[in-house]
Scaffold this motif. Structure first.
Motif, PDB file in Angstrom:
ATOM      1  N   ARG A 142       0.815  -1.218   0.000  1.00 31.63           N
ATOM      2  CA  ARG A 142       0.000   0.000   0.000  1.00 31.63           C
ATOM      3  C   ARG A 142       0.847   1.266   0.000  1.00 31.63           C
ATOM      4  O   ARG A 142       0.353   2.336  -0.339  1.00 31.63           O
ATOM      5  CB  ARG A 142      -0.934  -0.015   1.213  1.00 31.63           C
ATOM      6  N   ASP A 144       3.193   1.779  -2.014  1.00 30.66           N
ATOM      7  CA  ASP A 144       3.605   1.984  -3.409  1.00 30.66           C
ATOM      8  C   ASP A 144       5.078   1.657  -3.656  1.00 30.66           C
ATOM      9  O   ASP A 144       5.699   2.205  -4.560  1.00 30.66           O
ATOM     10  CB  ASP A 144       3.315   3.431  -3.842  1.00 30.66           C
ATOM     11  N   HIS A 147       5.743   0.057  -7.315  1.00 24.34           N
ATOM     12  CA  HIS A 147       5.818   0.958  -8.467  1.00 24.34           C
ATOM     13  C   HIS A 147       7.053   1.854  -8.408  1.00 24.34           C
ATOM     14  O   HIS A 147       7.509   2.344  -9.432  1.00 24.34           O
ATOM     15  CB  HIS A 147       4.551   1.813  -8.540  1.00 24.34           C
ATOM     16  N   THR A 148       7.616   2.049  -7.219  1.00 24.45           N
ATOM     17  CA  THR A 148       8.815   2.878  -7.093  1.00 24.45           C
ATOM     18  C   THR A 148      10.071   2.086  -7.429  1.00 24.45           C
ATOM     19  O   THR A 148      10.955   2.574  -8.135  1.00 24.45           O
ATOM     20  CB  THR A 148       8.917   3.438  -5.665  1.00 24.45           C
ATOM     21  N   TYR A 189      -2.292  -5.436  -6.589  1.00 21.08           N
ATOM     22  CA  TYR A 189      -1.304  -4.360  -6.717  1.00 21.08           C
ATOM     23  C   TYR A 189      -0.252  -4.647  -7.788  1.00 21.08           C
ATOM     24  O   TYR A 189       0.259  -3.717  -8.411  1.00 21.08           O
ATOM     25  CB  TYR A 189      -0.611  -4.118  -5.377  1.00 21.08           C
TER      26      TYR A 189
END
Length: 343
Positions: A142, A144, A147-148, A189
């Motif tokens: 959650r 992120d 994605h980083t 996710y």
């Protein structure tokens, strides 16, 4: 006269309000699963332009039961839990706060700690630490972090995946529920980035579908649903479903047929997935699945198989595939209901 009519209408509205309040108690339990089904079909519908008819959604026969327990296993929306903090379901329904990771080195360190917590055999002394590691990984998702630093995240996930899969089969309900919820979160996710792990995860989810604990079966179904909706089609999934239909356990067969319905519903309308199904012998496997399902001894398996038949009919009837044509001739001897309204 006006006052009298108003009084009558007012009392009528009061009775209607009470009646509706009673109805809410009966149908409220099913709303969550309807919302889940919409989320599952949205991914496929967005890519194919297919319109989803809400009235045609009926993924489980026991909608009330699953809807009542849905908050225990939600992978996309976390709900507050009103039960005691030590209950088996509190871990799965616990609202997760995002955990922010500030560097890829920190992310690597987090995965090393998670893997370390799963070393050795599960016992009374380490299962709570494993549960905390699972909850922390859900928080990192959650935050992120994927994605980083996607490459670092996937490398760390690969090192922890065997432990995550083994924990599905834990005899401790709280730990197993937390792990199954994590599987749903990973599918939600990561999406297609989870493709390399799909077959192994799905194969173990099928095994969990045959256990006697109803909460585990329901959590498994929700996770499998999210996995099939969020990842790419894998050619071996239909083979695993076919083998699951040979199980003597009626519950396992029903779950296998339910997952077949979800797989075709999500991947059948996608042109690329449909082509892969055709090229890899998926239609032949579907033929065997439908023959087996339509003649199954369990009524709920047969009913679910009829839904699968209409999905196959909708996706491949215009292609003139010989296997589908033969299948349509074969199943014509079985009593089939009219196609669902969204066809």
């Amino acid at each position: 006269m006006t006052d009298c009519c108003s009084a009558k209408h007012g009392s009528g509205r009061t009775r209607c309000a009470k009646a509706l309040g009673g109805c809410h108690g009966q149908i409220g339990e099913g709303r969550e699963i309807v919302a889940l089904r919409l989320q599952v079909t949205a991914h496929a519908g967005a890519q194919t332009g297919r319109t989803v008819n809400k009235s045609a959604i009926s993924f489980f026969d026991d909608t009330k039961s699953l809807g009542a327990k849905y908050q225990l296993m939600s992978t996309t929306n976390d709900h507050d839990h009103q039960g005691p903090p030590n209950s088996a379901s509190s871990t799965a329904s616990l609202e997760m706060d995002p955990i922010k990771i500030w560097s890829h080195k920190e992310l690597e360190s987090e995965f090393l700690k998670i893997v370390e917590s799963f070393h050795g055999k599960e016992s009374e002394h380490n299962w709570e630490a494993r549960e905390k590691s699972i909850l922390r990984l859900r928080g990192i998702l959650r935050g992120d972090a994927f994605h980083t630093w996607p490459d670092t995240f996937l490398v760390g996930l690969k090192s922890a995946m065997d432990s995550i899969i083994q924990t599905m089969h834990s005899l401790r309900t709280a730990l197993a529920l937390a792990d199954l919820t994590l599987i749903g979160d990973l599918a939600t996710y990561l999406g297609t980035a989870l493709d390399p792990f799909v077959e192994n995860i799905f194969q173990n989810l099928l095994k969990c579908s045959g256990v006697t604990k109803k909460l585990i079966v329901q959590a498994t179904s929700v996770s499998a649903l999210a996995l099939l909706a969020s990842t790419s089609y894998h050619p071996k999934l239909l083979n695993h479903l076919w083998f699951a239909l040979q199980d003597k356990n009626q519950q396992s067969r029903y779950c296998a047929m339910t997952y077949t319905r979800a797989l075709i519903e999500n991947h059948g309308p996608r042109e690329h997935s449909a082509q892969v199904i055709e090229r890899t012998g998926g239609l032949d496997t579907l033929e065997k699945i439908l023959k087996k399902g339509l003649s199954d001894a369990a009524p709920n398996v047969r009913e679910c198989c009829r839904d699968v038949f209409w999905l196959v009919w909708e996706c491949w009837r215009e292609k003139g595939e010989s296997g589908v044509t033969y299948l349509l001739i074969y199943v014509s001897s079985f009593p089939l209901p009219p196609p669902p309204p969204f066809f």
